[in-house]
Design an enzyme around this catalytic site. Structure first.
Site, PDB file in Angstrom:
ATOM      1  N   PHE A  77       0.791  -1.356  -0.085  1.00 42.13           N
ATOM      2  CA  PHE A  77      -0.015   0.221  -0.027  1.00 42.13           C
ATOM      3  C   PHE A  77       0.918   1.324   0.002  1.00 42.13           C
ATOM      4  CE2 PHE A  77       0.938  -0.118   4.297  1.00 42.13           C
ATOM      5  CZ  PHE A  77       1.132   1.244   4.782  1.00 42.13           C
TER       6      PHE A  77
ATOM      7  N   GLU B 117      -4.892  -3.801  -2.062  1.00 40.87           N
ATOM      8  CA  GLU B 117      -6.483  -3.510  -2.049  1.00 40.87           C
ATOM      9  C   GLU B 117      -6.528  -2.353  -1.237  1.00 40.87           C
ATOM     10  OE1 GLU B 117      -4.470  -5.865  -0.964  1.00 40.87           O
ATOM     11  OE2 GLU B 117      -4.932  -6.930   0.969  1.00 40.87           O
TER      12      GLU B 117
ATOM     13  N   CYS C  45       9.686   1.720   3.610  1.00 36.49           N
ATOM     14  CA  CYS C  45      10.718   0.566   3.773  1.00 36.49           C
ATOM     15  C   CYS C  45      11.835   1.179   3.806  1.00 36.49           C
ATOM     16  CB  CYS C  45      10.459  -0.323   2.607  1.00 36.49           C
ATOM     17  SG  CYS C  45      11.276   0.096   1.196  1.00 36.49           S
TER      18      CYS C  45
HETATM   19  P1  NAD Z   1       1.359  -6.704   2.723  1.00 35.36           P
HETATM   20  O1  NAD Z   1       2.261  -7.833   3.059  1.00 35.36           O
HETATM   21  O2  NAD Z   1       0.308  -6.782   3.815  1.00 35.36           O
HETATM   22  O3  NAD Z   1       0.616  -6.466   1.484  1.00 35.36           O
HETATM   23  C1  NAD Z   1       1.406  -6.560   0.279  1.00 35.36           C
HETATM   24  C2  NAD Z   1       0.593  -7.409  -0.823  1.00 35.36           C
HETATM   25  O4  NAD Z   1       0.429  -8.686  -0.401  1.00 35.36           O
HETATM   26  C3  NAD Z   1      -0.879  -6.827  -0.835  1.00 35.36           C
HETATM   27  O5  NAD Z   1      -1.059  -6.771  -2.427  1.00 35.36           O
HETATM   28  C4  NAD Z   1      -1.551  -8.235  -0.324  1.00 35.36           C
HETATM   29  O6  NAD Z   1      -2.871  -8.080  -0.878  1.00 35.36           O
HETATM   30  C5  NAD Z   1      -0.733  -9.271  -0.358  1.00 35.36           C
HETATM   31  N1  NAD Z   1      -0.884 -10.138   0.983  1.00 35.36           N
HETATM   32  C6  NAD Z   1      -1.048  -9.721   1.996  1.00 35.36           C
HETATM   33  N2  NAD Z   1      -0.662 -10.800   2.782  1.00 35.36           N
HETATM   34  C7  NAD Z   1      -0.988 -11.882   2.168  1.00 35.36           C
HETATM   35  C8  NAD Z   1      -1.049 -13.194   2.288  1.00 35.36           C
HETATM   36  N3  NAD Z   1      -1.116 -13.779   3.695  1.00 35.36           N
HETATM   37  N4  NAD Z   1      -1.069 -14.102   1.137  1.00 35.36           N
HETATM   38  C9  NAD Z   1      -1.214 -13.665   0.125  1.00 35.36           C
HETATM   39  N5  NAD Z   1      -1.039 -12.237  -0.302  1.00 35.36           N
HETATM   40  C10 NAD Z   1      -1.023 -11.455   0.876  1.00 35.36           C
HETATM   41  O7  NAD Z   1       2.300  -5.277   2.837  1.00 35.36           O
HETATM   42  P2  NAD Z   1       1.656  -3.640   2.887  1.00 35.36           P
HETATM   43  O8  NAD Z   1       1.237  -3.649   4.593  1.00 35.36           O
HETATM   44  O9  NAD Z   1       0.754  -3.489   1.960  1.00 35.36           O
HETATM   45  O10 NAD Z   1       2.910  -3.005   2.926  1.00 35.36           O
HETATM   46  C11 NAD Z   1       3.957  -2.665   4.158  1.00 35.36           C
HETATM   47  C12 NAD Z   1       5.129  -3.579   4.023  1.00 35.36           C
HETATM   48  O11 NAD Z   1       5.899  -3.456   2.811  1.00 35.36           O
HETATM   49  C13 NAD Z   1       6.253  -3.277   4.968  1.00 35.36           C
HETATM   50  O12 NAD Z   1       6.931  -4.281   5.618  1.00 35.36           O
HETATM   51  C14 NAD Z   1       7.190  -2.699   4.282  1.00 35.36           C
HETATM   52  O13 NAD Z   1       8.616  -2.532   4.669  1.00 35.36           O
HETATM   53  C15 NAD Z   1       7.298  -3.480   3.067  1.00 35.36           C
HETATM   54  N6  NAD Z   1       7.843  -2.831   1.558  1.00 35.36           N
HETATM   55  C16 NAD Z   1       9.091  -3.302   1.271  1.00 35.36           C
HETATM   56  C17 NAD Z   1       9.704  -2.417   0.202  1.00 35.36           C
HETATM   57  C18 NAD Z   1      11.238  -2.888  -0.058  1.00 35.36           C
HETATM   58  O14 NAD Z   1      11.498  -2.766  -1.057  1.00 35.36           O
HETATM   59  N7  NAD Z   1      11.663  -3.728   0.646  1.00 35.36           N
HETATM   60  C19 NAD Z   1       9.105  -1.414  -0.346  1.00 35.36           C
HETATM   61  C20 NAD Z   1       7.627  -1.031  -0.024  1.00 35.36           C
HETATM   62  C21 NAD Z   1       7.238  -1.664   1.349  1.00 35.36           C
END
Ligand code: NAD
Length: 520
Positions: A171, A198, A303
């Site tokens: 997100f 989402e 991140c």
């Molecule tokens: P999230 O993992 O909750 O969601 C990311 C995506 O994964 C979404 O599209 C979601 O629908 C899907 N998803 C979530 N849980 C799932 C599951 N159990 N099974 C299958 N799909 C699933 O992450 P978020 O809260 O949207 O983003 C924040 C996180 O992203 C933080 O931990 C941040 O550090 C990380 N992030 C990392 C980078 C990087 O380059 N290292 C960059 C941006 C964000």
């Protein structure tokens, strides 16, 4: 059902303010260059984080709709991949121009759905746009190698696209993360199924409108919505050859394991705990300002946010000034021009951040600035957490062990640079880090010994520009970080090498003696 026409529809027009939307429209999906409304009866509500007013609803798409999306990308692949590289490049040039032209619209929907300030949202778009600009040089990166390996014999390499690739987004960067992937995947000849977060899909929808306008043939870029079930569909689809994932460790480690087990290429960037090290010979003013910007910008939801600071020796005494400067920040709705940071994304996120702040208090840390309970007068119903500074933190505390992903800075103290390096190296994450110093010797010692993928020297958020690659380390990447995003490694991820060895001897050449042994 189809949404009538692509341009200027409700699918991609959003208010540039926190005003309540009188009749929020559902977010359509995108297939065959058309916006379509899902026939699902399950939806996820999207709220403006500054007001918690409903902005839209995202469908949990049905299986047959997901199948249509993948089929569209599969059908487009032979057409798109056999177009000339120059023709694909022309489309990318137009795409880049359109993204720049629609920069403000993209930023506005990010502020509306995700909460960050408009100026920061413009940075979100720009960092993605820069990857698209660099991808225009994709044909240069696609070139293979050739060597005459023996008499009459040469070996050549070709980079071929993989087929249909999927992108699963978080997100926090609704434009940048899709644009880390779409341009490189497509310029190299692949077709794409994008699953936006989402919680903030609007920017991806505008990017689809612009893709159609730029001339991407239908099916080259598609959007599938949903949550876990949609991701599981992607993981199980034999048509999808690769997955690019950015998000949390919980989701990413699962996606990496299952995707790899299903024979797909997976690149996965995960969570972080990024440390700043402040040495006594650093410039105090610029160091404190850099730390504040990197800790609290985007309400800490980056991140690469600097979420932990290690004060070395006497620099601990700079803490009161850090707090004083932080007091000057304005926390407000992202559309307010004076806002430095906006709300956090959801009420659940606010609750989680607040409970980590409380845990620090219970575990004996000191709250130098407590952002709980703050509300800007104009937006009392938002997900507010004001900048929080916690000192006397030790590594065993929950607030240190977990990624907080909010405007919370934890402060630790050590006596030497070596102690700081040891402390950081013991942390399981290794996305980014920064040292503040005026000593080249200290900077070099830090650079050499630190276990983090992206190192800043007097640069708080050292995210590499697109001619390099995003190189997280340790638990901030899955699979040991072999497949990094964008730059030349991004091209490598989205292409399969084919190595051809040819022998062309004339008819009059001396025939080689037949042997069943390997040539020696
Ligand atoms: P999230 O993992 O909750 O969601 C990311 C995506 O994964 C979404 O599209 C979601 O629908 C899907 N998803 C979530 N849980 C799932 C599951 N159990 N099974 C299958 N799909 C699933 O992450 P978020 O809260 O949207 O983003 C924040 C996180 O992203 C933080 O931990 C941040 O550090 C990380 N992030 C990392 C980078 C990087 O380059 N290292 C960059 C941006 C964000």
């Amino acid at each position: 059902p189809r949404v009538d026409s692509v341009l200027g529809t409700s699918a991609t027009s959003f208010p540039h303010s926190h005003e309540k939307i009188s009749e929020p429209k559902d977010t359509p999906y995108f297939v065959d260059n058309e916006f379509r409304f899902s026939s699902s009866n399950e939806f996820i509500d999207i709220h403006d984080p500054a007001t918690n007013n409903l902005v839209s609803r995202v469908p949990k798409m049905t299986k047959s709709e997901l199948e249509d999306v993948v089929a569209s990308a599969e059908k487009a692949f032979p057409v798109w991949s056999s177009m000339s590289t120059i023709a694909r490049q022309q489309v990318m040039f137009r795409y880049v121009g359109l993204i720049r032209e629609h920069w403000d619209r993209l930023a506005a929907v990010i502020t509306l759905e995700q909460g960050k300030t408009v100026s920061d949202a413009k940075g979100d778009v720009l960092r993605g746009l820069q990857v698209a600009e660099a991808a225009c040089a994709g044909p240069e990166y696609m070139k293979g190698e050739v060597l005459e390996v023996a008499k009459d014999m040469e070996t050549r390499t070709y980079r071929e696209p993989l087929g249909v690739v999927a992108v699963v987004c978080p997100f926090n960067f609704p434009a940048m993360i899709p644009l880390w992937c779409i341009p490189i995947a497509t310029i190299t000849g692949n077709t794409v199924v994008l699953k936006p977060s989402e919680r903030a899909p609007g920017a991806a929808m505008i990017l689809m409108e612009l893709a159609e306008k730029a001339g991407f043939p239908k099916g080259v870029i598609n959007v599938a919505h949903g949550a876990h079930d949609t991701v599981n569909f992607i993981l199980d689809s034999p048509t999808i050859k690769a997955i690019s994932f950015v998000g949390s460790n919980k989701a990413g480690e699962y996606i990496f394991a299952k995707g790899s087990a299903n024979g797909k290429r997976v690149q996965a960037n995960l969570g972080a705990k990024n440390h700043a090290v402040v040495l006594p010979d650093s410039d105090k003013d610029s160091t404190l300002d850099a730390i504040i910007a990197a800790a609290f910008g985007a309400a800490g939801q980056r991140c690469m946010a600097l979420s932990a600071v290690v004060f070395v020796g006497e620099t601990q005494s700079w803490l009161p000034e850090l707090v004083e400067r932080t007091n000057a920040l304005s926390v407000n709705g992202g559309f307010e021009s004076e806002a430095d940071l906006g709300p956090v994304v959801t009420p659940e996120s606010k609750t989680r951040i607040e409970s980590l702040i409380s845990s620090a208090e219970t575990e004996g840390a000191k709250l130098l600035r407590d952002g709980r309970g703050f509300k800007p007068p104009k937006y009392p119903n938002g997900n507010w957490v004001a900048p929080t500074i916690i000192s006397e933190v030790v590594p065993s505390m929950q607030c240190y062990k977990e990624e907080i992903f909010g405007p919370v800075l934890v402060c630790l103290q050590v006596q030497s640079l070596d102690e700081a390096i040891e402390l950081i190296n013991e942390n399981p994450y290794g996305n980014g880090t920064a040292v503040f110093t005026s000593s080249g010797v200290s900077a070099e010692r830090f650079r050499k010994n630190i276990q983090a993928g992206q190192v800043g020297v007097n640069v708080p958020i050292p995210v590499p520009l697109p001619m390099f690659s995003f190189t997280g380390n340790k638990r901030s990447v899955a699979g040991g970080g072999a497949n990094t995003f964008y730059g030349r490694p991004g091209v490598n991820f989205y292409t399969q090498l084919k190595t051809v060895t040819s022998k062309w001897a004339g008819r009059d050449a001396q025939p080689a003696k037949t042997t069943l042994s390997m040539p020696t």
